[in-house]
Write an enzyme that holds these catalytic residues in place. Structure first.
Site, short mmCIF file in Angstrom:
data_model
loop_
_atom_site.label_atom_id
_atom_site.label_comp_id
_atom_site.label_asym_id
_atom_site.label_seq_id
_atom_site.Cartn_x
_atom_site.Cartn_y
_atom_site.Cartn_z
N TYR A 172 0.86 -1.32 -0.07
CA TYR A 172 -0.06 0.10 -0.01
C TYR A 172 0.95 1.43 0.04
O TYR A 172 0.42 2.45 -0.59
CB TYR A 172 -0.85 -0.08 1.30
CG TYR A 172 -1.99 0.85 1.20
CD1 TYR A 172 -2.90 0.68 -0.12
CD2 TYR A 172 -2.64 1.67 2.10
CE1 TYR A 172 -4.24 1.50 -0.22
CE2 TYR A 172 -3.96 2.24 1.88
CZ TYR A 172 -4.63 2.23 0.75
OH TYR A 172 -5.89 2.91 0.65
N LYS A 207 -3.39 8.11 3.23
CA LYS A 207 -4.54 7.79 4.16
C LYS A 207 -4.38 8.55 5.58
O LYS A 207 -5.36 8.98 6.20
CB LYS A 207 -4.87 6.46 4.24
CG LYS A 207 -5.47 6.02 2.97
CD LYS A 207 -6.76 6.75 2.74
CE LYS A 207 -7.62 6.10 1.22
NZ LYS A 207 -8.73 6.91 1.00
#
Length: 255
Positions: free
Chosen positions: A154, A161
């Site tokens: 990720y 995020k």
């Protein structure tokens, strides 16, 4: 009467019927809301077509959240369809491929900055662009993915995020006195078009298959969309700066 009866909402990120944002728009209309969608570039035509699959076809405004010209004129262009806004759904996220897939240590700032601008800073810029249309109260809800740990593959989207979550808290702090609530829904991995482009997505779904006390269906957008609708409603009048987990319980269970 639905829980969103009479609400006027802007929903971003509706590109395909299998998206969380599409389910949010559909549920919002079913609960009585008037919905406007946003899209930009080549995706405008696609969003317009997908809009026809909603219970009521929704108008589409052009919006690239990294384009200051689009943001500066957004309120005026929205006024062509609604006389105000009661809620905004931020369902926008993007990172270049070079910022994903295990390339964390080698990703250039140029690629990182795109991820941060599009996926985190845009929450602030979108909220402020819509703010002239807010009345005494408004609700901003963003779609999140757990940023408390480092997930396989990720990489810089995970960093974005984390910045997204922090941005929501600061917006909640600064806009609360003006009646604006800012909250996030942190869903588990769902088989959206965007997710399928994340290298190693199957590794994330394996985690949920193993650890979710309630189980997890990567094809079911409804639970996350219902949580967004609830936060847009008047049923959470004193909740802001919160992250609501809709992940089958994984966030609460140790490895």
């Amino acid at each position: 009467m639905g829980i969103l009866e009479g609400k006027r909402l802007l929903v971003t990120g509706v590109l395909v019927e299998s998206s969380i944002a599409f389910s949010v728009a559909r549920i919002a209309q079913e609960e009585g809301a008037q919905v406007v969608l946003s899209s930009f570039g080549k995706a405008l035509r696609l969003t317009g077509a997908i809009s026809g699959r909603l219970p009521q076809k929704a108008p589409v405004v052009e919006l690239d959240v990294t384009d200051s010209g689009h943001l500066d004129t957004l309120a005026d262009r929205l006024r062509e369809h609604v006389d105000g806004l009661d809620g905004v759904v931020h369902a926008i996220g993007f990172a270049p491929q070079a910022a994903l897939g295990g390339n964390f240590l080698n990703t250039s700032w140029d690629d990182v900055s795109v991820a941060l601008h599009t996926s985190a800073y845009s929450l602030k810029s979108l909220t402020m662009a819509c703010k002239p249309l807010f009345g005494e109260r408004a609700s901003v809800v963003g779609l999140d993915f757990d940023a408390t740990v480092a997930w396989p593959q990720y990489d810089w989207m995970g960093v974005a995020k984390a910045a997204f979550e922090s941005t929501a808290r600061y917006l909640a702090r600064d806009l609360g006195k003006e009646g604006v609530r800012v909250n996030l829904v942190s869903a588990g991995p769902l088989g959206t078009t965007a997710a399928k482009h994340i290298p190693g997505f199957d590794q994330l779904t394996d985690v949920w298959n193993d650890r979710a006390p309630l189980g997890w269906d990567v094809t079911d957008m409804e639970p996350a969309a219902r949580a967004v609708a609830a936060l847009l409603s008047d049923w959470f009048p004193a909740t802001t700066g919160e992250i609501v987990h809709v992940d089958g319980g994984v966030h609460a269970i140790g490895a």
